[in-house]
Design an enzyme around this catalytic site. Sequence first.
Site, PDB file in Angstrom:
ATOM      1  N   THR A 134       0.818  -1.228   0.000  1.00 50.90           N
ATOM      2  CA  THR A 134       0.000   0.000   0.000  1.00 50.90           C
ATOM      3  C   THR A 134       0.846   1.269   0.000  1.00 50.90           C
ATOM      4  O   THR A 134       1.908   1.313   0.606  1.00 50.90           O
ATOM      5  CB  THR A 134      -0.915   0.004   1.244  1.00 50.90           C
ATOM      6  OG1 THR A 134      -1.650  -1.220   1.278  1.00 50.90           O
ATOM      7  CG2 THR A 134      -1.891   1.168   1.235  1.00 50.90           C
ATOM      8  N   THR A 166       2.122  -3.451   8.348  1.00 50.25           N
ATOM      9  CA  THR A 166       2.115  -4.256   9.573  1.00 50.25           C
ATOM     10  C   THR A 166       3.458  -4.987   9.669  1.00 50.25           C
ATOM     11  O   THR A 166       3.998  -5.402   8.643  1.00 50.25           O
ATOM     12  CB  THR A 166       0.972  -5.292   9.521  1.00 50.25           C
ATOM     13  OG1 THR A 166      -0.194  -4.652   9.020  1.00 50.25           O
ATOM     14  CG2 THR A 166       0.686  -5.883  10.895  1.00 50.25           C
ATOM     15  N   GLU A 248      -5.013 -19.180   0.744  1.00 53.17           N
ATOM     16  CA  GLU A 248      -5.911 -18.667   1.785  1.00 53.17           C
ATOM     17  C   GLU A 248      -6.867 -19.758   2.220  1.00 53.17           C
ATOM     18  O   GLU A 248      -7.394 -20.495   1.404  1.00 53.17           O
ATOM     19  CB  GLU A 248      -6.700 -17.464   1.276  1.00 53.17           C
ATOM     20  CG  GLU A 248      -5.891 -16.200   1.375  1.00 53.17           C
ATOM     21  CD  GLU A 248      -6.687 -14.994   0.960  1.00 53.17           C
ATOM     22  OE1 GLU A 248      -6.087 -13.943   0.795  1.00 53.17           O
ATOM     23  OE2 GLU A 248      -7.917 -15.134   0.778  1.00 53.17           O
ATOM     24  N   GLU A 378     -16.383  -2.170   0.389  1.00 53.67           N
ATOM     25  CA  GLU A 378     -16.853  -1.786  -0.960  1.00 53.67           C
ATOM     26  C   GLU A 378     -16.139  -2.613  -2.030  1.00 53.67           C
ATOM     27  O   GLU A 378     -16.735  -2.994  -3.043  1.00 53.67           O
ATOM     28  CB  GLU A 378     -16.608  -0.289  -1.220  1.00 53.67           C
ATOM     29  CG  GLU A 378     -17.509   0.649  -0.440  1.00 53.67           C
ATOM     30  CD  GLU A 378     -17.148   0.721   1.033  1.00 53.67           C
ATOM     31  OE1 GLU A 378     -15.985   0.443   1.392  1.00 53.67           O
ATOM     32  OE2 GLU A 378     -18.038   1.046   1.856  1.00 53.67           O
TER      33      GLU A 378
HETATM   34  C1  LIG Z   1      -5.050  -2.927  10.172  1.00 53.48           C
HETATM   35  C2  LIG Z   1      -4.466  -2.719   8.799  1.00 53.48           C
HETATM   36  C3  LIG Z   1      -3.322  -3.409   8.431  1.00 53.48           C
HETATM   37  C4  LIG Z   1      -2.760  -3.221   7.151  1.00 53.48           C
HETATM   38  N1  LIG Z   1      -1.597  -3.875   6.831  1.00 53.48           N
HETATM   39  C5  LIG Z   1      -1.020  -3.668   5.618  1.00 53.48           C
HETATM   40  C6  LIG Z   1       0.236  -4.285   5.286  1.00 53.48           C
HETATM   41  O1  LIG Z   1       0.836  -5.010   6.080  1.00 53.48           O
HETATM   42  N2  LIG Z   1       0.769  -4.044   4.066  1.00 53.48           N
HETATM   43  C7  LIG Z   1       0.163  -3.260   3.142  1.00 53.48           C
HETATM   44  O2  LIG Z   1       0.698  -3.109   2.047  1.00 53.48           O
HETATM   45  N3  LIG Z   1      -1.026  -2.615   3.438  1.00 53.48           N
HETATM   46  C8  LIG Z   1      -1.623  -2.803   4.649  1.00 53.48           C
HETATM   47  N4  LIG Z   1      -2.810  -2.172   4.968  1.00 53.48           N
HETATM   48  C9  LIG Z   1      -3.412  -1.260   4.008  1.00 53.48           C
HETATM   49  C10 LIG Z   1      -4.696  -1.789   3.374  1.00 53.48           C
HETATM   50  O3  LIG Z   1      -4.388  -2.773   2.423  1.00 53.48           O
HETATM   51  C11 LIG Z   1      -5.425  -0.573   2.773  1.00 53.48           C
HETATM   52  O4  LIG Z   1      -5.885   0.206   3.853  1.00 53.48           O
HETATM   53  C12 LIG Z   1      -6.603  -0.988   1.916  1.00 53.48           C
HETATM   54  O5  LIG Z   1      -6.162  -1.623   0.748  1.00 53.48           O
HETATM   55  C13 LIG Z   1      -7.470   0.235   1.533  1.00 53.48           C
HETATM   56  O6  LIG Z   1      -6.692   1.244   0.990  1.00 53.48           O
HETATM   57  P1  LIG Z   1      -6.768   2.760   1.530  1.00 53.48           P
HETATM   58  O7  LIG Z   1      -6.586   2.722   3.020  1.00 53.48           O
HETATM   59  O8  LIG Z   1      -5.803   3.560   0.745  1.00 53.48           O
HETATM   60  O9  LIG Z   1      -8.233   3.226   1.265  1.00 53.48           O
HETATM   61  P2  LIG Z   1      -8.821   3.731  -0.137  1.00 53.48           P
HETATM   62  O10 LIG Z   1      -8.502   2.743  -1.205  1.00 53.48           O
HETATM   63  O11 LIG Z   1      -8.391   5.146  -0.349  1.00 53.48           O
HETATM   64  O12 LIG Z   1     -10.370   3.687   0.137  1.00 53.48           O
HETATM   65  C14 LIG Z   1     -11.066   4.717   0.848  1.00 53.48           C
HETATM   66  C15 LIG Z   1     -12.562   4.402   0.800  1.00 53.48           C
HETATM   67  O13 LIG Z   1     -13.015   4.408  -0.586  1.00 53.48           O
HETATM   68  C16 LIG Z   1     -13.623   3.165  -0.911  1.00 53.48           C
HETATM   69  N5  LIG Z   1     -13.295   2.789  -2.307  1.00 53.48           N
HETATM   70  C17 LIG Z   1     -12.065   2.769  -2.871  1.00 53.48           C
HETATM   71  N6  LIG Z   1     -12.160   2.341  -4.152  1.00 53.48           N
HETATM   72  C18 LIG Z   1     -13.459   2.043  -4.391  1.00 53.48           C
HETATM   73  C19 LIG Z   1     -14.182   1.541  -5.522  1.00 53.48           C
HETATM   74  N7  LIG Z   1     -13.572   1.241  -6.670  1.00 53.48           N
HETATM   75  N8  LIG Z   1     -15.526   1.365  -5.393  1.00 53.48           N
HETATM   76  C20 LIG Z   1     -16.179   1.668  -4.227  1.00 53.48           C
HETATM   77  N9  LIG Z   1     -15.536   2.159  -3.125  1.00 53.48           N
HETATM   78  C21 LIG Z   1     -14.204   2.342  -3.202  1.00 53.48           C
HETATM   79  C22 LIG Z   1     -13.039   2.162   0.067  1.00 53.48           C
HETATM   80  O14 LIG Z   1     -13.888   1.050   0.251  1.00 53.48           O
HETATM   81  C23 LIG Z   1     -12.862   2.999   1.312  1.00 53.48           C
HETATM   82  O15 LIG Z   1     -14.063   3.033   2.057  1.00 53.48           O
HETATM   83  C24 LIG Z   1      -3.385  -2.326   6.233  1.00 53.48           C
HETATM   84  C25 LIG Z   1      -4.535  -1.631   6.614  1.00 53.48           C
HETATM   85  C26 LIG Z   1      -5.082  -1.809   7.884  1.00 53.48           C
HETATM   86  C27 LIG Z   1      -6.306  -1.039   8.250  1.00 53.48           C
END
Ligand SMILES: Cc1cc2nc3c(=O)[nH]c(=O)nc-3n(C[C@H](O)[C@H](O)[C@H](O)COP(=O)(O)OP(=O)(O)OC[C@H]3O[C@@H](n4cnc5c(N)ncnc54)[C@H](O)[C@@H]3O)c2cc1C
Length: 393
Positions: A134, A166, A248, A378
């Site tokens: 990410t 993480t 998985e 989503e």
């Molecule tokens: C506890 C935790 C641990 C994590 N660990 C890791 C890790 O170890 N390594 C790593 O690489 N990442 C990690 N992540 C990151 C995680 O993969 C991302 O938070 C996740 O992919 C969502 O990306 P974002 O936070 O940028 O949200 P965004 O993608 O910006 O989304 C924001 C909102 O928009 C919505 N949205 C986005 N696109 C669409 C669409 N096409 N249609 C409808 N709705 C949409 C989403 O559902 C969300 O509600 C972690 C996250 C958390 C919370």
Amino acid sequence: MDFNYPPETEAFREEIRAFLREAVTPEYLEEQRTMMVDRDGHGPATQRFVDALRERGYLTLHWPKEYGGQGRPVFEQAVFAEEMARAGASTYIVGSVGLNMVAPALMHYGSEQQKKEILPKIASGEINFCQMFTEPEAGSDLASLRTTAIRDGDEYVVNGTKVFITWAFHANYGYLLARTDPEAPKHRGLSLFMLDMKSPGVEIHPLSLIDGGRHGLIYLENVRIPRANLIGEENRGWYHAAITLDFERAGIGAVTRNEEDIKRLIAYARTTERNGQRLSADPEIRKGLLIAYRDSRITRALAMRVLDIQGHGRVANSEASELSLHSRLATGRTSETKALVYGMYGQLFQDTPYAVEDGDGVQSWWRLAGRHAAGTIEIQKNIIAQRGLGMPR
Ligand SMILES: Cc1cc2nc3c(=O)[nH]c(=O)nc-3n(C[C@H](O)[C@H](O)[C@H](O)COP(=O)(O)OP(=O)(O)OC[C@H]3O[C@@H](n4cnc5c(N)ncnc54)[C@H](O)[C@@H]3O)c2cc1C
């Protein structure tokens, strides 16, 4: 489809139960209760438990035998996860990214040299990975990531930012997805690397989430990665990363943990009075408890369907998203019911005076942060719509 485990798994269940009776000590359970592994790492009792799991090959149950694993069938892996959850034990440990994500990709796409050198070190715990996918501008739409890895002789030079990582503070290697061909269409120009976290130019900053977990915000500035650390083919990283899906296992451990959680909640409501009335006599609470129970039964049915698909050697796709979507929505509903059941005292943290059920109410809210990881609600809906129901993008 069959909702039961095949009878031949029962002997294995007994083996696991016998092991857990010995290995799950009060000290271990206390560490599980009070520590957060992605913040604090393993405490001494947890480390002893993890070593015992490793010694018996339980951490590599799912690896094929030719790579030093146990090659256990899907249902036995599920039985293991279920018994672990029932005993209050967890395989959410430092090293799980390597064991469950990097190793499968290496087995399929790694060079012979990488397989020989790295797989045994992942199995022994000498090499621990964090997943570095990410970015601030690339979460759900991961393929648009901007971190670049540009070839320079026998090395790649990496620049970019990774966020929410993480295990960033406990891993010695990063499983890095970066753009090696900026001109190619977005899914095609990505590659996977093993990044030594001690490399010059890697800067890790703590990022605390609401659940208390400590994740990493990682800046990469002119970081050099040897070419030998490329995993699989250059520019095929997107497709290589997808292979982990095959490994998985329906998250059946989480299903069992949730069932145990709801049993405890119902027992609490049946035995506790507020304002002279038993909690379970309150119509709103009764309704919430029934919904929580119903949700847990549906979650199990969806999980068994995913297991059945995997047990027949197929990959669960939209079915896995249905399970994920339902259980994520259900945990939200159960947290609301817990707020009703525990009342105002439910907002108190564990180990504070007047805390109810060891701070379970507030911890349940915190844990909702995890609903965002590995594809938000989503995104699961989009997968079900497009791949399951054949709707257009
Ligand atoms: C506890 C935790 C641990 C994590 N660990 C890791 C890790 O170890 N390594 C790593 O690489 N990442 C990690 N992540 C990151 C995680 O993969 C991302 O938070 C996740 O992919 C969502 O990306 P974002 O936070 O940028 O949200 P965004 O993608 O910006 O989304 C924001 C909102 O928009 C919505 N949205 C986005 N696109 C669409 C669409 N096409 N249609 C409808 N709705 C949409 C989403 O559902 C969300 O509600 C972690 C996250 C958390 C919370």
